[in-house]
Design a protein around this motif. Structure first.
Motif, PDB file in Angstrom:
ATOM      1  N   TYR A  41       6.369 -10.402  -9.656  1.00 21.25           N
ATOM      2  CA  TYR A  41       6.258  -9.359 -10.674  1.00 21.25           C
ATOM      3  C   TYR A  41       5.722  -8.091 -10.023  1.00 21.25           C
ATOM      4  O   TYR A  41       4.845  -8.151  -9.154  1.00 21.25           O
ATOM      5  CB  TYR A  41       5.313  -9.791 -11.797  1.00 21.25           C
ATOM      6  N   GLY A  42       6.264  -6.951 -10.461  1.00 20.60           N
ATOM      7  CA  GLY A  42       5.759  -5.675  -9.972  1.00 20.60           C
ATOM      8  C   GLY A  42       4.387  -5.394 -10.566  1.00 20.60           C
ATOM      9  O   GLY A  42       4.122  -5.718 -11.717  1.00 20.60           O
ATOM     10  N   SER A  43       3.519  -4.798  -9.772  1.00 19.77           N
ATOM     11  CA  SER A  43       2.185  -4.451 -10.266  1.00 19.77           C
ATOM     12  C   SER A  43       2.057  -2.952 -10.543  1.00 19.77           C
ATOM     13  O   SER A  43       1.125  -2.518 -11.193  1.00 19.77           O
ATOM     14  CB  SER A  43       1.109  -4.892  -9.263  1.00 19.77           C
ATOM     15  N   GLY A  44       3.023  -2.168 -10.042  1.00 23.44           N
ATOM     16  CA  GLY A  44       2.957  -0.722 -10.220  1.00 23.44           C
ATOM     17  C   GLY A  44       3.313  -0.281 -11.632  1.00 23.44           C
ATOM     18  O   GLY A  44       3.994  -0.985 -12.368  1.00 23.44           O
ATOM     19  N   ASN A  48       4.692   5.775 -11.981  1.00 19.81           N
ATOM     20  CA  ASN A  48       4.000   6.112 -10.729  1.00 19.81           C
ATOM     21  C   ASN A  48       4.884   5.745  -9.531  1.00 19.81           C
ATOM     22  O   ASN A  48       4.924   4.598  -9.095  1.00 19.81           O
ATOM     23  CB  ASN A  48       2.657   5.365 -10.676  1.00 19.81           C
ATOM     24  N   ARG A  49       5.582   6.740  -9.024  1.00 14.40           N
ATOM     25  CA  ARG A  49       6.573   6.500  -7.964  1.00 14.40           C
ATOM     26  C   ARG A  49       5.972   5.816  -6.739  1.00 14.40           C
ATOM     27  O   ARG A  49       6.570   4.889  -6.177  1.00 14.40           O
ATOM     28  CB  ARG A  49       7.204   7.846  -7.569  1.00 14.40           C
ATOM     29  N   ILE A  50       4.788   6.250  -6.340  1.00 10.94           N
ATOM     30  CA  ILE A  50       4.168   5.689  -5.135  1.00 10.94           C
ATOM     31  C   ILE A  50       3.887   4.199  -5.311  1.00 10.94           C
ATOM     32  O   ILE A  50       4.092   3.395  -4.400  1.00 10.94           O
ATOM     33  CB  ILE A  50       2.870   6.457  -4.786  1.00 10.94           C
ATOM     34  N   SER A  51       3.452   3.815  -6.524  1.00 11.99           N
ATOM     35  CA  SER A  51       3.151   2.393  -6.760  1.00 11.99           C
ATOM     36  C   SER A  51       4.430   1.554  -6.751  1.00 11.99           C
ATOM     37  O   SER A  51       4.420   0.400  -6.319  1.00 11.99           O
ATOM     38  CB  SER A  51       2.375   2.204  -8.066  1.00 11.99           C
ATOM     39  N   LEU A  52       5.539   2.126  -7.199  1.00 10.47           N
ATOM     40  CA  LEU A  52       6.818   1.402  -7.160  1.00 10.47           C
ATOM     41  C   LEU A  52       7.292   1.238  -5.713  1.00 10.47           C
ATOM     42  O   LEU A  52       7.770   0.169  -5.317  1.00 10.47           O
ATOM     43  CB  LEU A  52       7.888   2.145  -7.968  1.00 10.47           C
ATOM     44  N   GLU A  53       7.152   2.306  -4.926  1.00 12.94           N
ATOM     45  CA  GLU A  53       7.552   2.234  -3.516  1.00 12.94           C
ATOM     46  C   GLU A  53       6.715   1.194  -2.776  1.00 12.94           C
ATOM     47  O   GLU A  53       7.215   0.465  -1.910  1.00 12.94           O
ATOM     48  CB  GLU A  53       7.420   3.611  -2.866  1.00 12.94           C
ATOM     49  N   ALA A  57       8.057  -2.156  -0.887  1.00 11.09           N
ATOM     50  CA  ALA A  57       7.723  -2.381   0.526  1.00 11.09           C
ATOM     51  C   ALA A  57       7.060  -3.739   0.728  1.00 11.09           C
ATOM     52  O   ALA A  57       7.333  -4.441   1.714  1.00 11.09           O
ATOM     53  CB  ALA A  57       6.792  -1.261   1.020  1.00 11.09           C
ATOM     54  N   ASN A  58       6.214  -4.143  -0.216  1.00 11.11           N
ATOM     55  CA  ASN A  58       5.499  -5.419  -0.093  1.00 11.11           C
ATOM     56  C   ASN A  58       6.381  -6.624  -0.405  1.00 11.11           C
ATOM     57  O   ASN A  58       6.318  -7.649   0.279  1.00 11.11           O
ATOM     58  CB  ASN A  58       4.270  -5.435  -1.026  1.00 11.11           C
ATOM     59  N   VAL A  59       7.198  -6.498  -1.475  1.00  8.99           N
ATOM     60  CA  VAL A  59       7.991  -7.646  -1.944  1.00  8.99           C
ATOM     61  C   VAL A  59       9.302  -7.802  -1.163  1.00  8.99           C
ATOM     62  O   VAL A  59       9.793  -8.904  -0.964  1.00  8.99           O
ATOM     63  CB  VAL A  59       8.270  -7.510  -3.465  1.00  8.99           C
ATOM     64  N   LYS A  60       9.843  -6.660  -0.704  1.00  7.22           N
ATOM     65  CA  LYS A  60      11.152  -6.648  -0.022  1.00  7.22           C
ATOM     66  C   LYS A  60      12.220  -7.366  -0.855  1.00  7.22           C
ATOM     67  O   LYS A  60      12.855  -8.335  -0.387  1.00  7.22           O
ATOM     68  CB  LYS A  60      11.044  -7.272   1.371  1.00  7.22           C
TER      69      LYS A  60
END
Length: 300
Positions: A41-44, A48-53, A57-60
């Motif tokens: 699950y995404g946490s961003g 908030n664009r930076i949190s999505l990026e 990057a973390n989940v790939k």
């Protein structure tokens, strides 16, 4: 129709899902588990664009699924008095996620709404003429629907987005307050209008398959055909509670107890049925996925 995303055959599937606390988001996670698909699950925050990026990057991931959004509690009337919050998630957030995914070459499966149409002269009740994917939304009665129509129009320009028009979602969990059947069994009075609806038990697995096939564009994400409120409540009485009764009222009477008008329509599901020929009609799907598994009465 497809988008050349990662997640073609050379890479194992990895889904990034937004909407962990929501109904569809929660069901998606369970489906991934049952199918052995790796997911997180995404946490961003969507806006908030930076949190999505950072999530990407973390989940790939190979695919991103967006089941996050503001529908309002207890219903869409909430959006009428919380317009900025509704825009922030439903418009700014969804567009930001689509844009980030496009930058990263990722498909975004976006659970949207079909509550952006209403019956009109060319699409009348009972004619079987439904709104198609390319039709322009004609229902702006609620602020919620207005924002959803705006974002659908903008997302047409993103070739990496698969927009799924969900309507009046129903599942086999009759205790869930978001379930359309549960809602109408608890109302004092209900209108009685045929509508296109989405049986999640049948259609959510199809949405995962759509991701695997890298399908994009707009899809009417409903079972073929229509069913009315009374037809559903008659099934509820026949299968679940033989003593169940209800009262109807008309749209003019309904308008007195709600803030914003509601959408009533038939969507043409030909495109989805062509891609997935096994898709059941709304009444068949209701019986197979909802009422038979929950059957409590001896009849029916």
């Amino acid at each position: 129709m497809g988008f050349p995303a990662n997640g073609s055959s050379d890479k194992p599937l990895k889904f990034l899902i937004y909407g962990r606390t929501g109904w569809i988001g929660g069901l998606l996670g369970k489906l991934c588990e049952s199918q052995g698909i790796d997911y997180e699950y995404g946490s961003g925050r969507l806006e908030n664009r930076i949190s999505l990026e950072s999530d990407i990057a973390n989940v790939k991931p190979t695919h991103v699924f967006n089941a996050a959004g503001v529908t309002g509690r207890p219903n869409v009337d909430w959006c009428e008095s919380h317009k900025v919050e509704t825009i922030r998630t439903n418009v700014v957030g969804t567009l930001t996620l689509a844009d980030v995914c496009r930058d990263k070459g990722l498909i975004l499966i976006n659970y949207a709404t079909g509550c952006i149409f209403e019956y009109d002269e060319a699409h009348q009740i009972g004619t079987g003429v439904g709104f198609k994917e390319e039709d322009t939304p004609n229902f702006t009665g609620s602020f919620y629907s207005k924002t959803k129509a705006m974002v659908e129009e903008l997302l047409k320009n993103y070739e990496n987005v698969c927009t799924l028009r969900v309507r009046m979602p129903i599942s086999s969990d009759l205790t869930n307050p978001r379930n359309f059947i549960t809602k109408i069994t608890r109302y004092d009075k209900v209108v009685n209008i045929p509508n296109s609806m989405t049986i999640l038990d049948e259609l959510l697995p199809i949405s995962i398959e759509m991701g695997k096939r890298n399908l994009t564009g707009i899809w009417n994400f409903t079972n073929p055909g229509v069913v009315s409120h009374n037809e559903i409540l008659e099934m509820y009485r026949d299968y679940i509670d033989p003593n169940f009764t209800w009262k109807n009222f008309n749209l003019e009477e309904q308008a007195k107890v709600i803030v914003a008008p509601r959408s009533n329509n038939e969507l043409d599901a030909t495109k989805l049925k062509t891609e997935f020929p096994e898709l059941l009609s709304i009444k068949e799907s209701l019986i197979k996925y909802v009422f038979e598994p929950n059957k409590k009465t001896g009849g029916a």
